[in-house]
Design a protein around this motif. Structure first.
Motif, mmCIF file in Angstrom:
data_model
loop_
_atom_site.group_PDB
_atom_site.id
_atom_site.type_symbol
_atom_site.label_atom_id
_atom_site.label_comp_id
_atom_site.label_asym_id
_atom_site.label_seq_id
_atom_site.Cartn_x
_atom_site.Cartn_y
_atom_site.Cartn_z
ATOM 1 N N UNK A 89 0.644 -1.279 -0.048
ATOM 2 C CA UNK A 89 0.050 -0.127 0.014
ATOM 3 C C UNK A 89 0.979 1.268 -0.019
ATOM 4 N N UNK A 90 0.450 2.330 -0.333
ATOM 5 C CA UNK A 90 1.240 3.741 -0.453
ATOM 6 C C UNK A 90 1.853 3.932 0.829
ATOM 7 N N UNK A 91 1.101 3.828 1.910
ATOM 8 C CA UNK A 91 1.753 4.101 3.448
ATOM 9 C C UNK A 91 2.820 3.098 3.677
ATOM 10 N N UNK A 92 2.616 1.504 3.307
ATOM 11 C CA UNK A 92 3.615 0.803 3.540
ATOM 12 C C UNK A 92 4.827 0.940 2.734
ATOM 13 N N UNK A 93 4.535 1.370 1.529
ATOM 14 C CA UNK A 93 5.763 1.521 0.567
ATOM 15 C C UNK A 93 6.512 2.702 1.108
ATOM 16 N N UNK A 94 5.944 3.868 1.380
ATOM 17 C CA UNK A 94 6.637 4.815 1.867
ATOM 18 C C UNK A 94 7.646 4.601 3.009
#
Length: 465
Positions: A411-416
Motif C-alpha cells: 500500500x502507499x503507506x507501507x511503501x513509503x
C-alpha cells in the motif's frame, strides 16, 4: 593512533604488493578518523640501500637521480590509490632523518662494539646469513663478505623482548606470527652487525658517527624513520605519549620490526611500538609479486584500466588475514562486477528508481533499521577481508529486504515506510564504505543525501568486456 607502513627500497617502481600495505594502512587511518580519533598516517621510502646503488649502476644512472625518480613513483601512488597519508618520509632527503639516526646511534653507544665479521650477505634482503640460501630465495648468489663492522648487543635484550611480547605490551598479529617471533627470541639472540664498510656501500648512506669508514646498516637507518620523522613536539605526541603505535609489515621483514627495532628502542630509552600487524604475500600464478622475482603488477596501470574502486576492493575483499593471495586481472574484474556493479550499484539504483517511481523522487521519512556490521572489531583484529565482508553484508541484507517486502506490491503507506528504510540503508552503506572506497562512498552519499534524489545513473561500470 600512529599508523606506519614499511618503507620500501626504491631499486624499482612500486608493484601491487606495495599497494596492499598502503591501502590497508589507509583503511585503518580513515576508519579511526571517522570515529573522531586523532590519527597520524606515515609512509615513505628507504633510499639508502646498496640495492638502490647497484640498480642505479646497472642502469647507468647517477644514484641520486635514480633514487629521486623511483621515490617519486612511490609518493605518486597517493592520488591513484586514494591514499590519505599525513607524512611521506624519504631517508635520503628528509631534513631530520640523518640527525635522528645519529642521535639513536649515540644513545645506544653502550651497546655498540667493533669486531671482524666474515659471512654470507644477501643484497636482496640486505642481511647476513649463516648459510645459504636466504629466506626470500633471491636468485642472486649470496656474497662472501669479510670486514670489520660495528655490532649491537641484541643479546642483552632477549629477556626484555620476551616480557614485552608475552605480556601483550607489544602485540603481534596474527597469532602465528607472534609465535614465530617468540620462538626466534626464545632460541637465543646473537648480536647483529649494524654497519657496513663505506667502500662496499659505494659511499651511499649515513656515515657512522665518528667513523667515516663505515655507513649505518640500512635496516638500522630505515627503522629509525618511525621516530626521526617526528620533529619537535610531534615526537612526544606521537611516539612517547601515543598508546597506539601501529606498524603494518609484510611477513618477510617481521624479524626487523618485532625484534631488532624494539631492542634498538629499549637501548635508546624509547618506548617500543604497541602493535605490529603482519600480512602475507600477493602472488601471481603462485609466484610472489616482487621487484626481484620479475613477477609484478603495476597498481597505477591497474587503476588506469579498471578504476581505483576495483583495485582497492580486490585488495580488501580478497586478501585473507592469513595466507598468500593469488592475483589475476580476471579475479579483480569478477569481484568488481559482482560486488560493486551488481551489488552496491544495483542496490542504490534500485532504491533511487523506486523513490522516483512511487514518490516522485522525494525522500520519505528515513528509518535506520540496518545497523553497521562489525567493521571496527574486524579491523581491530587486522582482518580487512572480514571488515569488507561486514560492509558487503549490508548490501545483501538490504537486497533481501527488498525481495521480502516487495515495495511495488505494498500500500502507499507501507511503501513509503519501506522506502524510508531502504534510503536509510543506502546512507549507512555510504558511511560504512568510506574507509574502504572513499571515492565510491562519496558517489553513493551524493545520490541518497538530501530531501530529493537525483535521477538514477550507473554508479559502477561493468568491467567484463
Amino acid at each position: 593512533m600512529y599508523i606506519t607502513t614499511t618503507i620500501p627500497y626504491v631499486n624499482a617502481r612500486p608493484h601491487l604488493g606495495h599497494a596492499l600495505e598502503l591501502v590497508q594502512a589507509d583503511v585503518l587511518a580513515r576508519h579511526h578518523r571517522r570515529r573522531g580519533e586523532p590519527v597520524r598516517f606515515q609512509t615513505g621510502t628507504d633510499d639508502n640501500s646498496l640495492k638502490n646503488v647497484l640498480a642505479a649502476e646497472a642502469e647507468g644512472v647517477p644514484v641520486r637521480e635514480f633514487v629521486d625518480r623511483n621515490a617519486a613513483a612511490f609518493q605518486g601512488l597517493r592520488e591513484p590509490l586514494d591514499l590519505s597519508f599525513d607524512a611521506f618520509v624519504r631517508t635520503s632527503s628528509h631534513p631530520g632523518h640523518r640527525a635522528g639516526v645519529e642521535r639513536i646511534w649515540k644513545a645506544v653507544e653502550g651497546d655498540l662494539y667493533q669486531r671482524h665479521y666474515e659471512g654470507l650477505y644477501c643484497v636482496g634482503c640486505e642481511q647476513f646469513y649463516p648459510e645459504g640460501p636466504c629466506a626470500e630465495g633471491h636468485e642472486a648468489p649470496l656474497q662472501a663478505v669479510s670486514e670489520r663492522n660495528w655490532f649491537f648487543r641484541l643479546s642483552r635484550y632477549q629477556d626484555a623482548l620476551l616480557d614485552l611480547i608475552r605480556g601483550g605490551d607489544l602485540r603481534i598479529e596474527p597469532a602465528a606470527r607472534r609465535n614465530e617471533v617468540l620462538a626466534f627470541v626464545e632460541a637465543g639472540l646473537a648480536d647483529i652487525s649494524v654497519s657496513r664498510s663505506a667502500a662496499r656501500a659505494r659511499g651511499w648512506g649515513i656515515p657512522v658517527p665518528g667513523d667515516p669508514s663505515q655507513v649505518v646498516y640500512v635496516w638500522w637507518d630505515a627503522l629509525a624513520n618511525y621516530v626521526t620523522a617526528l620533529e619537535g613536539s610531534d615526537h612526544e605526541r606521537w611516539w612517547v605519549a601515543e598508546p597506539d603505535k601501529v606498524h603494518l609489515v609484510g611477513k618477510g621483514v617481521i624479524r626487523f620490526h618485532a625484534v631488532y627495532w624494539p631492542a634498538m628502542l629499549l637501548a635508546a630509552g624509547q618506548p617500543p611500538p604497541s602493535q605490529i600487524f603482519v600480512h602475507d604475500y600477493l602472488t601471481a600464478n603462485g609466484r610472489k609479486i616482487s621487484k626481484s622475482s620479475g613477477t609484478a603488477a603495476d597498481p597505477v596501470a591497474l587503476v588506469d584500466a579498471y578504476g581505483v574502486d576495483a583495485v582497492r576492493w580486490w585488495l580488501l575483499r580478497e586478501v585473507p588475514r592469513v595466507g598468500d593471495a593469488d592475483f589475476t586481472e580476471e579475479r579483480l574484474v569478477a569481484r568488481a562486477d559482482e560486488d560493486l556493479a551488481n551489488g552496491v550499484g544495483n542496490l542504490v539504483n534500485r532504491v533511487v528508481t523506486m523513490v522516483h517511481r512511487f514518490l516522485d523522487g522525494n525522500v520519505p521519512e528515513v528509518r535506520e533499521e540496518f545497523g553497521p556490521g562489525d567493521v571496527h572489531g574486524a579491523l581491530g583484529d587486522f582482518d580487512f577481508r572480514r571488515a569488507a565482508g561486514a560492509v558487503w553484508r549490508l548490501v545483501e541484507e538490504a537486497n533481501r529486504y527488498v525481495e521480502r517486502v516487495r515495495p511495488w506490491k505494498q500500500t502507499p503507506a507501507e511503501r513509503e515506510a519501506s522506502l524510508g528504510v531502504l534510503v536509510g540503508a543506502c546512507r549507512t552503506l555510504a558511511d560504512q564504505l568510506e574507509p574502504f572506497l572513499p571515492t565510491a562512498a562519496a558517489r553513493v552519499a551524493a545520490v541518497v543525501a538530501g530531501e530529493r534524489l537525483p535521477r538514477p545513473e550507473p554508479l559502477f561500470p561493468r568491467l567484463t568486456r
